[in-house]
Design a protein around this motif. Structure first.
Motif, PDB file in Angstrom:
ATOM      1  N   LYS A   1       0.826  -1.204   0.000  1.00 17.13           N
ATOM      2  CA  LYS A   1       0.000   0.000   0.000  1.00 17.13           C
ATOM      3  C   LYS A   1       0.863   1.258   0.000  1.00 17.13           C
ATOM      4  CE  LYS A   1      -3.739  -2.350   2.436  1.00 17.13           C
ATOM      5  NZ  LYS A   1      -4.591  -2.371   3.664  1.00 17.13           N
TER       6      LYS A   1
ATOM      7  N   TYR B   1      -3.549   4.538  -2.410  1.00 17.60           N
ATOM      8  CA  TYR B   1      -4.604   5.288  -1.730  1.00 17.60           C
ATOM      9  C   TYR B   1      -4.277   6.769  -1.848  1.00 17.60           C
ATOM     10  CZ  TYR B   1      -6.072   0.862   0.369  1.00 17.60           C
ATOM     11  OH  TYR B   1      -6.518  -0.421   0.562  1.00 17.60           O
TER      12      TYR B   1
ATOM     13  N   SER C   1      -6.909   9.856   8.539  1.00 16.79           N
ATOM     14  CA  SER C   1      -7.962   8.845   8.634  1.00 16.79           C
ATOM     15  C   SER C   1      -7.537   7.546   7.951  1.00 16.79           C
ATOM     16  CB  SER C   1      -9.248   9.392   8.013  1.00 16.79           C
ATOM     17  OG  SER C   1     -10.269   8.415   8.053  1.00 16.79           O
ATOM     18  N   LEU C   2      -6.918   7.673   6.762  1.00 14.60           N
ATOM     19  CA  LEU C   2      -6.446   6.473   6.061  1.00 14.60           C
ATOM     20  C   LEU C   2      -5.312   5.785   6.815  1.00 14.60           C
ATOM     21  CD1 LEU C   2      -6.459   7.810   2.373  1.00 14.60           C
ATOM     22  CD2 LEU C   2      -7.952   6.051   3.342  1.00 14.60           C
TER      23      LEU C   2
ATOM     24  N   LEU D   1      -4.967   5.524   9.946  1.00  7.10           N
ATOM     25  CA  LEU D   1      -5.512   4.750  11.059  1.00  7.10           C
ATOM     26  C   LEU D   1      -6.063   3.404  10.603  1.00  7.10           C
ATOM     27  CD1 LEU D   1      -7.376   7.553  13.063  1.00  7.10           C
ATOM     28  CD2 LEU D   1      -5.255   6.392  13.705  1.00  7.10           C
ATOM     29  N   GLU D   2      -6.418   3.278   9.324  1.00  6.25           N
ATOM     30  CA  GLU D   2      -7.064   2.073   8.811  1.00  6.25           C
ATOM     31  C   GLU D   2      -6.102   1.118   8.119  1.00  6.25           C
ATOM     32  OE1 GLU D   2     -10.317   3.092   6.298  1.00  6.25           O
ATOM     33  OE2 GLU D   2     -11.121   4.602   7.661  1.00  6.25           O
ATOM     34  N   HIS D   3      -4.985   1.645   7.592  1.00  2.00           N
ATOM     35  CA  HIS D   3      -4.113   0.821   6.743  1.00  2.00           C
ATOM     36  C   HIS D   3      -2.646   0.928   7.166  1.00  2.00           C
ATOM     37  CE1 HIS D   3      -7.478   0.354   3.906  1.00  2.00           C
ATOM     38  NE2 HIS D   3      -7.691   1.647   4.077  1.00  2.00           N
ATOM     39  N   GLU D   4      -1.905  -0.102   6.770  1.00  2.00           N
ATOM     40  CA  GLU D   4      -0.448  -0.086   6.958  1.00  2.00           C
ATOM     41  C   GLU D   4       0.191   0.217   5.613  1.00  2.00           C
ATOM     42  OE1 GLU D   4       3.309  -2.977   8.208  1.00  2.00           O
ATOM     43  OE2 GLU D   4       1.245  -3.752   8.237  1.00  2.00           O
TER      44      GLU D   4
ATOM     45  N   ARG E   1       1.975   4.199  15.959  1.00  2.00           N
ATOM     46  CA  ARG E   1       1.480   3.334  14.882  1.00  2.00           C
ATOM     47  C   ARG E   1       2.145   3.656  13.548  1.00  2.00           C
ATOM     48  NH1 ARG E   1      -2.899   0.289  13.097  1.00  2.00           N
ATOM     49  NH2 ARG E   1      -3.613   0.783  10.990  1.00  2.00           N
TER      50      ARG E   1
END
Length: 397
Positions: free
Chosen positions: A6, A32, A42-43, A45-48, A75
């Protein structure tokens, strides 16, 4: 198929994102996009992500400010950041970028080959890092497995040592238990032979012959009992214990066995109270052996005091056989041990026996779907209770 890597692209101008996404489009990449710092957070927080390409000059939250927030979170603190800038390559500007966590800069207009090359490097680094983490997980799992195998091996070795020790003790006990009756019989045979050699036939009168036969019978029973115990142990350990149930009366069985013991142990008061109609489908020879074992122990450790046998029906309808003595008793901590093979209490160490009777009895009772329990206190005797599935009594019918 491996999971796509990603990449995060952040620019306030959608046309720049479209152009950069088209440049980097690859089957191995999942791209992304975000048009603001808030959307990017926001992204994150959802993806690595393997890499973030941030435009520096954005309204609201600049690329530098976004980088500070990224670096401040545990994180995302490891995330490589490449700044995309149209500004001049001034040293102070570049220094501020690196100070905010940048690993590289890309300057507009973008060199397509440079962009692809830099992104490819970070993607490969991310793949290597992910592969290394997976290897570490596998190594940790292998280490845990090895520790488990080592613990199992150590436990098996300890079990083997205990088994070898138990075998040696067993052979020593068997030798001792067999040698005693054989020695007595050998001595008796030698004495009788001497009498015969001297022609002293008058020595073998009726009363003396009766006494000799009684002694021989006791020694033969002792050896036979030991051999039967050894055979039962082998059957139990190999799962070949045979039970041949048939209709049996527990009271009648107890009366016959108590009568035999009364004849042998005339110095010890031996009482029996058996209710009628306590019947079931049992192997009477096995249940009889259980009662013989319990009575033998009660007489052996009862210190010459009265022993009592009761046969009745428990409140739940089970047939109940109880043997009670008034001997030395069994400490609470040792009451489980008495049902283990070769287990003998320190206070009973000088008494004859191999510590097999209760172990065998428990297996016999359990094979009938029953249970055996002991209730005792030191110095207050012991009560062994056997519960067996029984045919319904008249009241239940």
């Amino acid at each position: 198929m491996s999971e796509a890597v990603k990449i995060l692209l952040v620019d306030d101008l959608p046309e720049n994102l479209v152009a950069l996404e088209a440049l980097l489009r690859d089957n191995q990449l999942a791209i992304y996009t975000a048009t603001s710092g808030e959307e990017a957070l926001s992204l994150l927080l959802e993806h690595e992500f393997a890499l973030a390409l941030l435009d520096v000059q954005m309204p609201g939250m600049s690329g530098f400010e976004l980088a500070e927030l990224i670096r401040g979170s545990s994180r995302t603190s490891h995330l490589p950041i490449v700044f995309v800038s149209a500004a001049d390559r001034e040293q102070s500007y570049t220094f501020r970028g690196y100070e905010n966590g940048a690993v590289d800069f890309l300057y507009k207009p973008l060199d397509h080959h440079a962009v692809k090359s830099k992104v490819r490097v970070f993607v490969e680094l991310h793949a290597k890092s992910r592969e290394l983490r997976q290897q570490l997980v596998e190594l940790e799992a292998a280490r845990a497995e090895q520790e488990g195998l080592l613990a199992a091996l150590q436990a098996a070795q300890a079990d083997l040592q205990r088994a070898l020790k138990m075998r040696d003790e067993f052979m020593s006990m068997v030798t001792h238990e067999l040698r005693t009756p054989l020695g007595v019989m050998a001595l008796e045979v030698e004495l009788r032979q001497r009498r015969l050699d001297r022609g002293d036939l008058a020595y073998f009168n009726g009363e003396r012959l009766q006494s000799m036969l009684a002694k021989d019978s006791r020694q033969v029973r002792s050896m036979t009992r030991l051999i039967e115990d050894m055979l039962d142990i082998a059957r139990i350990q190999h799962g070949k214990l045979s039970i041949r149930p048939r209709h049996a009366d527990l009271g009648e069985l107890a009366r016959a066995i108590v009568a035999d013991f009364t004849a042998l142990y005339r110095d010890v008061p031996l009482g029996l109270e058996a209710q009628d109609g306590i019947v079931g489908e049992w192997d009477d020879s096995r249940i009889g052996q259980v009662l013989v074992n319990l009575l033998s122990n009660a007489l052996r450790y009862g210190e010459g005091r009265p022993v009592r046998v009761d046969v009745d029906r428990a409140p739940d309808g089970m047939a109940r056989l109880t043997v009670t003595d008034q001997g030395m008793g069994i400490p609470l901590a040792d009451q489980r041990k008495v049902f283990e093979q070769f287990e003998r209490l320190p206070a009973a160490a000088q008494s004859p026996g191999m510590g097999l009777g209760l172990y065998i009895s428990q297996h016999f009772v359990q094979a009938h779907g029953g249970s055996i329990q002991v209730h005792s206190e030191p110095g207050a005797g012991a009560r062994f209770t056997v519960l067996l599935p029984a045919a319904p009594g008249p009241s239940a019918a």
